[in-house]
Design a protein around this motif. Structure first.
Motif, PDB file in Angstrom:
ATOM      1  N   ASN A 114      35.346  44.908  46.150  1.00 48.95           N
ATOM      2  CA  ASN A 114      36.120  44.231  47.127  1.00 48.95           C
ATOM      3  C   ASN A 114      37.426  43.666  46.668  1.00 48.95           C
ATOM      4  O   ASN A 114      38.342  43.609  47.370  1.00 48.95           O
ATOM      5  N   ILE A 115      37.458  43.107  45.333  1.00 51.77           N
ATOM      6  CA  ILE A 115      38.722  42.691  44.913  1.00 51.77           C
ATOM      7  C   ILE A 115      39.811  43.794  44.979  1.00 51.77           C
ATOM      8  O   ILE A 115      40.649  43.653  45.296  1.00 51.77           O
ATOM      9  N   LEU A 116      39.185  45.180  44.356  1.00 46.18           N
ATOM     10  CA  LEU A 116      40.071  46.325  44.050  1.00 46.18           C
ATOM     11  C   LEU A 116      40.591  46.538  45.806  1.00 46.18           C
ATOM     12  O   LEU A 116      41.889  46.722  45.779  1.00 46.18           O
ATOM     13  N   CYS A 117      39.766  46.851  46.566  1.00 51.95           N
ATOM     14  CA  CYS A 117      40.159  47.177  48.084  1.00 51.95           C
ATOM     15  C   CYS A 117      41.161  46.309  48.659  1.00 51.95           C
ATOM     16  O   CYS A 117      42.270  46.609  49.363  1.00 51.95           O
ATOM     17  N   ALA A 118      40.617  44.816  48.508  1.00 59.20           N
ATOM     18  CA  ALA A 118      41.504  43.925  49.288  1.00 59.20           C
ATOM     19  C   ALA A 118      42.932  43.800  48.423  1.00 59.20           C
ATOM     20  O   ALA A 118      43.899  43.924  49.330  1.00 59.20           O
ATOM     21  N   GLY A 133      50.038  36.461  44.251  1.00 58.19           N
ATOM     22  CA  GLY A 133      50.378  36.119  42.708  1.00 58.19           C
ATOM     23  C   GLY A 133      50.005  34.701  42.175  1.00 58.19           C
ATOM     24  O   GLY A 133      49.419  34.649  41.089  1.00 58.19           O
ATOM     25  N   LEU A 134      50.124  33.815  43.221  1.00 62.25           N
ATOM     26  CA  LEU A 134      49.615  32.408  42.695  1.00 62.25           C
ATOM     27  C   LEU A 134      48.273  32.331  42.664  1.00 62.25           C
ATOM     28  O   LEU A 134      47.782  31.611  41.700  1.00 62.25           O
ATOM     29  N   THR A 135      47.525  33.144  43.585  1.00 63.86           N
ATOM     30  CA  THR A 135      45.972  33.082  43.479  1.00 63.86           C
ATOM     31  C   THR A 135      45.636  33.831  42.103  1.00 63.86           C
ATOM     32  O   THR A 135      44.644  33.254  41.490  1.00 63.86           O
ATOM     33  N   VAL A 136      46.124  34.772  41.532  1.00 58.47           N
ATOM     34  CA  VAL A 136      45.851  35.577  40.363  1.00 58.47           C
ATOM     35  C   VAL A 136      46.130  34.448  39.188  1.00 58.47           C
ATOM     36  O   VAL A 136      45.216  34.446  38.270  1.00 58.47           O
ATOM     37  N   LEU A 137      47.361  33.998  39.305  1.00 60.35           N
ATOM     38  CA  LEU A 137      47.415  32.942  38.259  1.00 60.35           C
ATOM     39  C   LEU A 137      46.673  31.865  38.049  1.00 60.35           C
ATOM     40  O   LEU A 137      46.289  31.542  36.807  1.00 60.35           O
ATOM     41  N   VAL A 138      46.150  31.331  39.164  1.00 63.10           N
ATOM     42  CA  VAL A 138      45.137  30.256  39.194  1.00 63.10           C
ATOM     43  C   VAL A 138      43.707  31.039  38.405  1.00 63.10           C
ATOM     44  O   VAL A 138      43.313  30.251  37.718  1.00 63.10           O
ATOM     45  N   TYR A 139      43.657  32.045  38.664  1.00 62.34           N
ATOM     46  CA  TYR A 139      42.091  32.751  38.331  1.00 62.34           C
ATOM     47  C   TYR A 139      42.543  32.903  36.900  1.00 62.34           C
ATOM     48  O   TYR A 139      41.563  32.539  35.791  1.00 62.34           O
ATOM     49  N   VAL A 140      43.699  33.410  36.329  1.00 65.05           N
ATOM     50  CA  VAL A 140      43.920  33.795  34.891  1.00 65.05           C
ATOM     51  C   VAL A 140      43.828  32.415  34.127  1.00 65.05           C
ATOM     52  O   VAL A 140      43.218  32.280  32.899  1.00 65.05           O
ATOM     53  N   PHE A 141      44.335  31.301  34.513  1.00 67.20           N
ATOM     54  CA  PHE A 141      44.350  29.959  34.076  1.00 67.20           C
ATOM     55  C   PHE A 141      43.040  29.646  33.661  1.00 67.20           C
ATOM     56  O   PHE A 141      42.548  29.032  32.854  1.00 67.20           O
ATOM     57  N   GLN A 142      42.154  29.813  34.837  1.00 64.82           N
ATOM     58  CA  GLN A 142      40.574  29.586  34.886  1.00 64.82           C
ATOM     59  C   GLN A 142      39.948  30.350  33.506  1.00 64.82           C
ATOM     60  O   GLN A 142      39.040  29.763  33.035  1.00 64.82           O
ATOM     61  N   LEU A 143      40.240  31.437  33.397  1.00 65.11           N
ATOM     62  CA  LEU A 143      39.919  32.374  32.469  1.00 65.11           C
ATOM     63  C   LEU A 143      40.117  32.010  30.976  1.00 65.11           C
ATOM     64  O   LEU A 143      39.471  31.977  30.221  1.00 65.11           O
ATOM     65  N   GLN A 194      38.944  40.712  31.042  1.00 62.87           N
ATOM     66  CA  GLN A 194      39.241  40.490  32.415  1.00 62.87           C
ATOM     67  C   GLN A 194      40.954  40.242  32.535  1.00 62.87           C
ATOM     68  O   GLN A 194      41.387  41.057  33.702  1.00 62.87           O
ATOM     69  N   ILE A 195      41.325  39.591  31.561  1.00 63.95           N
ATOM     70  CA  ILE A 195      42.988  39.426  31.782  1.00 63.95           C
ATOM     71  C   ILE A 195      43.542  40.879  31.895  1.00 63.95           C
ATOM     72  O   ILE A 195      44.643  40.928  32.591  1.00 63.95           O
ATOM     73  N   ALA A 196      43.154  41.649  30.766  1.00 63.36           N
ATOM     74  CA  ALA A 196      43.796  42.922  30.339  1.00 63.36           C
ATOM     75  C   ALA A 196      43.576  43.777  31.530  1.00 63.36           C
ATOM     76  O   ALA A 196      44.526  44.558  31.942  1.00 63.36           O
ATOM     77  N   GLY A 197      42.274  43.786  32.348  1.00 62.91           N
ATOM     78  CA  GLY A 197      42.164  44.447  33.437  1.00 62.91           C
ATOM     79  C   GLY A 197      43.034  44.013  34.630  1.00 62.91           C
ATOM     80  O   GLY A 197      43.575  44.987  35.210  1.00 62.91           O
ATOM     81  N   ILE A 198      43.143  42.918  34.870  1.00 66.93           N
ATOM     82  CA  ILE A 198      43.923  42.484  35.584  1.00 66.93           C
ATOM     83  C   ILE A 198      45.604  42.632  35.573  1.00 66.93           C
ATOM     84  O   ILE A 198      46.220  43.313  36.496  1.00 66.93           O
ATOM     85  N   PHE A 199      45.892  42.503  34.405  1.00 66.77           N
ATOM     86  CA  PHE A 199      47.431  43.077  33.926  1.00 66.77           C
ATOM     87  C   PHE A 199      47.624  44.738  34.292  1.00 66.77           C
ATOM     88  O   PHE A 199      48.394  45.023  34.917  1.00 66.77           O
ATOM     89  N   LEU A 200      46.579  45.396  33.993  1.00 66.26           N
ATOM     90  CA  LEU A 200      46.635  46.944  33.840  1.00 66.26           C
ATOM     91  C   LEU A 200      46.704  47.111  35.521  1.00 66.26           C
ATOM     92  O   LEU A 200      47.376  48.125  35.925  1.00 66.26           O
ATOM     93  N   LEU A 201      45.813  46.477  36.062  1.00 66.69           N
ATOM     94  CA  LEU A 201      45.591  46.831  37.807  1.00 66.69           C
ATOM     95  C   LEU A 201      46.936  46.448  38.254  1.00 66.69           C
ATOM     96  O   LEU A 201      47.675  47.227  39.294  1.00 66.69           O
ATOM     97  N   GLY A 202      47.521  45.286  37.915  1.00 65.12           N
ATOM     98  CA  GLY A 202      48.813  44.907  38.600  1.00 65.12           C
ATOM     99  C   GLY A 202      50.000  45.981  38.059  1.00 65.12           C
ATOM    100  O   GLY A 202      50.755  46.277  39.036  1.00 65.12           O
ATOM    101  N   ILE A 203      50.090  46.448  36.972  1.00 69.54           N
ATOM    102  CA  ILE A 203      51.196  47.221  36.473  1.00 69.54           C
ATOM    103  C   ILE A 203      50.823  48.491  37.429  1.00 69.54           C
ATOM    104  O   ILE A 203      51.628  49.306  37.954  1.00 69.54           O
ATOM    105  N   LEU A 204      49.640  49.091  37.413  1.00 69.91           N
ATOM    106  CA  LEU A 204      49.375  50.466  38.325  1.00 69.91           C
ATOM    107  C   LEU A 204      49.808  50.162  39.790  1.00 69.91           C
ATOM    108  O   LEU A 204      50.365  51.114  40.328  1.00 69.91           O
TER     109      LEU A 204
END
Length: 413
Positions: A194-198, A215-225, A237-247
């Motif tokens: 769901n996260i990927l498709c959305a 972008g703000l939502t992702v930052l909140v989640y990263v801060f929580q992590l 998870q943070i590395a996965g978010i970064f790689l997905l963002g770059i892709l």
């Protein structure tokens, strides 16, 4: 008979979470049917619940519009009916049958996410019937993604692209921040899918405001992590978010560059004839809203607000853009001010203050409220059916879930 009514009522409450799949008239019908079955349950049990101060506060926005119509003699019945969800949803959940409990309502979160995934699939199928997959990445001369234009014009369910992007963002946020029911591997993988498709579809639609809020939502989640007690898992998870963002940024770079660069290139270009886009139209809206504000009546312009805006467009711009489509203030706070005056705007802000205080310990609800407040800076989010429905549905649903969690804690103590 009672067993059948119970199952139908449950189905109708779950159907409320499926509104992304429904046309506006069908969605409204499902709300009406749900209300009728709730009324039947109340009458059958003859156990009326005492109306609380909290319930009245939840319905405040409806009473805002209702009382404004009475005191200003503005007999706009359509406006009152349009804002009925601010009244109906709190009543639905307040008077809901006892078997519509927190455990059942949490299933509706899954139904909502599944409904959106299905709608994304239907939109993609509609698009691919006449187009190629490569055209998903195309953008028109007006800097609008070809996919969003085509789907809006040809899909069975017509949802404004920015609003559908917001539905996706909320679904994504639920998968990130609301994980209490992740008890199996399949549920975890469903949330990941769901996260990927959305996220992918938010990039496809490329709504500037929604992408910034993403972008703000992702930052909140990263801060929580970063505050996690399991730094290794958080790091992965943070590395996965970064790689997905770059892709995603690389894949949609042309759309992103054109969409955001449009602000720089179009903001000072005059709106003349057929040359208009989302930026210079918003500039025109801003100037006309400013003109109307300079002579603002004490109780605002009421239901004549759109007519006043159209008159301003006609008098100041050599273009028929406002005749092709309806252009409201595109800022809900400006809309409230011009519609009902300063008292109207202040009452709305007090309503949100009440919500923030009520849900001050819930990350997902505070995030949801913030997302809605932010999108209202560039859209009249509560001036469309899907905006009001999604907001009131989740606010009242989360109220029930929060109360049930409090009860559980009290029972444990």
């Amino acid at each position: 008979m009672d067993k059948a009514i119970k199952q139908i009522t449950k189905g109708l409450f779950l159907a409320l979470a499926m509104f992304p799949l429904m046309k506006e008239n069908i969605g409204s019908l499902s709300i009406i049917l749900c209300a009728l079955f709730v009324i039947y349950d109340v009458v059958r049990l003859k156990k009326p619940r005492k109306v609380t101060k909290e319930l009245l506060l939840f319905t405040l926005v409806f009473w805002m519009y209702f009382l404004h119509a009475i005191f200003t003699l503005d007999s706009s019945l359509d406006t009152i009916l349009f804002h009925l969800p601010f009244l109906i949803f709190p009543l639905l959940f307040f008077y809901r049958p006892v078997y519509i409990n927190a455990a059942f309502l949490e299933k509706s979160l899954l139904v909502y996410k599944a409904s959106l995934l299905l709608q994304c699939a239907l939109f993609l199928i509609t698009f691919l019937k006449e187009n190629t997959l490569a055209q998903v990445f195309e953008i028109s001369n007006e800097n609008i993604p070809f996919f969003r234009t085509y789907v809006t014009e040809h899909a069975f369910v017509e949802i404004h692209p920015t609003y559908f992007s917001m539905l996706l963002l909320i679904s994504l946020s639920l998968s990130l921040f609301y994980k209490y029911k992740e008890k199996s591997i399949s549920q975890k993988w469903f949330n990941r899918i769901n996260i990927l498709c959305a996220t992918v579809f938010i990039f496809i639609y490329a709504s500037k405001a929604v992408m910034l809020i993403l972008g703000l939502t992702v930052l909140v989640y990263v801060f929580q992590l970063l505050k996690s007690k399991n730094p290794k898992k958080a790091g992965i998870q943070i590395a996965g978010i970064f790689l997905l963002g770059i892709l995603l940024i690389f894949s949609f770079k042309n759309i992103l560059i054109d969409r955001f660069d449009e602000v720089r290139t179009e903001i000072n270009r005059p709106l003349v004839g057929d040359y208009h886009n989302s930026i210079n139209i918003r500039v025109a809206i801003f100037h006309c809203s400013k003109k109307l504000f300079s002579s603002l009546p004490v109780f605002g312009y009421g239901s004549s607000l759109q007519a006043e805006l159209n008159e301003c467009y006609e008098a100041n711009y050599d273009s028929n853009f406002y005749k092709i489509s309806t252009y409201n203030t595109h800022n809900y706070y400006v809309h409230l001010l011009l519609y009902g005056g300063w008292l109207f705007l202040l009452t709305f802000l007090l309503y949100f203050l009440f919500l923030f205080r009520k849900f001050n310990k819930s990350t997902i609800v505070l995030l949801f409220l913030t997302q809605v407040l932010l999108i209202n800076l560039s859209e009249n989010f509560f001036s469309r059916h899907y905006g009001i429905i999604i907001f009131m549905y989740f606010v009242t649903l989360f109220s029930v879930l929060q109360k049930e969690q409090v009860k559980k804690k009290e029972n444990i103590v």
